[in-house]
Write an enzyme that holds these catalytic residues in place. Sequence first.
Site, mmCIF file in Angstrom:
data_model
loop_
_atom_site.group_PDB
_atom_site.id
_atom_site.type_symbol
_atom_site.label_atom_id
_atom_site.label_comp_id
_atom_site.label_asym_id
_atom_site.label_seq_id
_atom_site.Cartn_x
_atom_site.Cartn_y
_atom_site.Cartn_z
ATOM 1 N N GLN A 163 -4.575 -1.356 9.662
ATOM 2 C CA GLN A 163 -4.184 -2.881 8.842
ATOM 3 C C GLN A 163 -5.522 -3.743 9.449
ATOM 4 O O GLN A 163 -4.652 -3.475 11.200
ATOM 5 C CB GLN A 163 -3.099 -3.056 8.133
ATOM 6 C CG GLN A 163 -2.635 -4.236 7.788
ATOM 7 C CD GLN A 163 -2.876 -4.785 6.104
ATOM 8 O OE1 GLN A 163 -2.981 -3.787 5.346
ATOM 9 N NE2 GLN A 163 -3.637 -5.938 6.235
ATOM 10 N N ASP A 173 -11.519 2.966 2.609
ATOM 11 C CA ASP A 173 -11.554 0.849 2.836
ATOM 12 C C ASP A 173 -12.738 0.541 3.107
ATOM 13 O O ASP A 173 -13.440 -0.460 2.143
ATOM 14 C CB ASP A 173 -10.694 0.463 4.224
ATOM 15 C CG ASP A 173 -9.486 -0.920 4.611
ATOM 16 O OD1 ASP A 173 -9.483 -0.973 3.054
ATOM 17 O OD2 ASP A 173 -9.013 -1.199 5.144
ATOM 18 N N LYS A 185 0.679 -1.221 0.112
ATOM 19 C CA LYS A 185 0.087 -0.376 -0.060
ATOM 20 C C LYS A 185 0.684 1.487 0.142
ATOM 21 O O LYS A 185 0.823 2.109 -1.112
ATOM 22 C CB LYS A 185 -0.749 -0.339 1.242
ATOM 23 C CG LYS A 185 -1.902 -1.236 1.564
ATOM 24 C CD LYS A 185 -2.846 -1.084 2.253
ATOM 25 C CE LYS A 185 -3.916 -2.160 1.841
ATOM 26 N NZ LYS A 185 -4.182 -2.856 3.291
#
Length: 278
Positions: free
Chosen positions: A96, A119, A52
């Site tokens: 995460q 997200d 990422k």
Amino acid sequence: MYQLIDGKAISQQIKDELKEKVEKRKAQGEEICMAVIQVGSDPASSVYVNNKKKACAYIGIQSLAYELPEETTEEELLGLIGELNAKEEVSGILVQLPLPGHINEEKILLAIDPAKDVDGFHPVNVGNLSIGRPGYVSCTPAGVIQLLKRSGIEIEGKECVVLGRSNIVGKPMAMLLLRENGTVTVCHSRTKNLKEITKRADILVVAIGKPKFVDAGYVKEGAVVIDVGIHRNENNKLCGDVDFEDVAPHTSAITPVPGGVGPMTIAMLMNNCVEGVK
Ligand code: NAP
């Protein structure tokens, strides 16, 4: 002969388009900044986080990395999220997963400002998707829609079957296909006569988390098959939820694993970061 849907090439195309957009915004003095938080040092999570960060660097998004020790408390993490929510220059916050067992994941995801939830996991964004309002969309299913569109596969009016109903893949996938005017059926572990239903699909999206579960017996001749699954087989090679060799000859188009849906998730995360600041 079937069309092999090339997720690697399509994700690269998306990243290049985003890079251009970010360059233009930078020229106007606008910076995009994403905070990436990792708690602990799970090796798989470290790989995802690094990928990422690399994608951010490629596109020109500034990434703020928070690598917190395993023993970080829930309160400390909530405190950091509160700070990042308040920082105007931070446009996206990514935590995460999975988090260590002593931290309540749901509590953490709920604490992220929905306007920075790149997200797309916050209930506000999930709700917006289901009632057709703008908001962040979960990256993997959003990537599937891009794969279909950019491969010239029409969704409108098609029988779409989604195999799996998880919150991060199956359910948002069904909502997105519906938004594109597909006729959508969602199957799960209690579905009866599964093969009869999947064999109706013009577009079959498989996300059940079971290696090579779907063989040719589940697929209508000429269907489009999208494989979201990702596993390592006994030889440490990647494979999906679909038995590619068995299924591919019966399809009109199919995604491989690796190189299908996988690379799209990060591309769509980057898309959320860039489009979210509009
Ligand atoms: P998940 O949370 O385990 O959900 C699996 C779904 O499949 C559940 O809804 C379950 O039904 C259903 N299911 C399981 N066994 C079944 C069976 N025998 N018949 C019918 N339905 C069955 O998985 P997920 O998070 O959605 O992920 C699915 C796969 O995609 C995994 O392989 C994962 O690694 C992969 N994935 C890939 C990406 C990517 O970037 N490419 C991203 C996310 C996930 P119930 O609800 O009834 O239990």
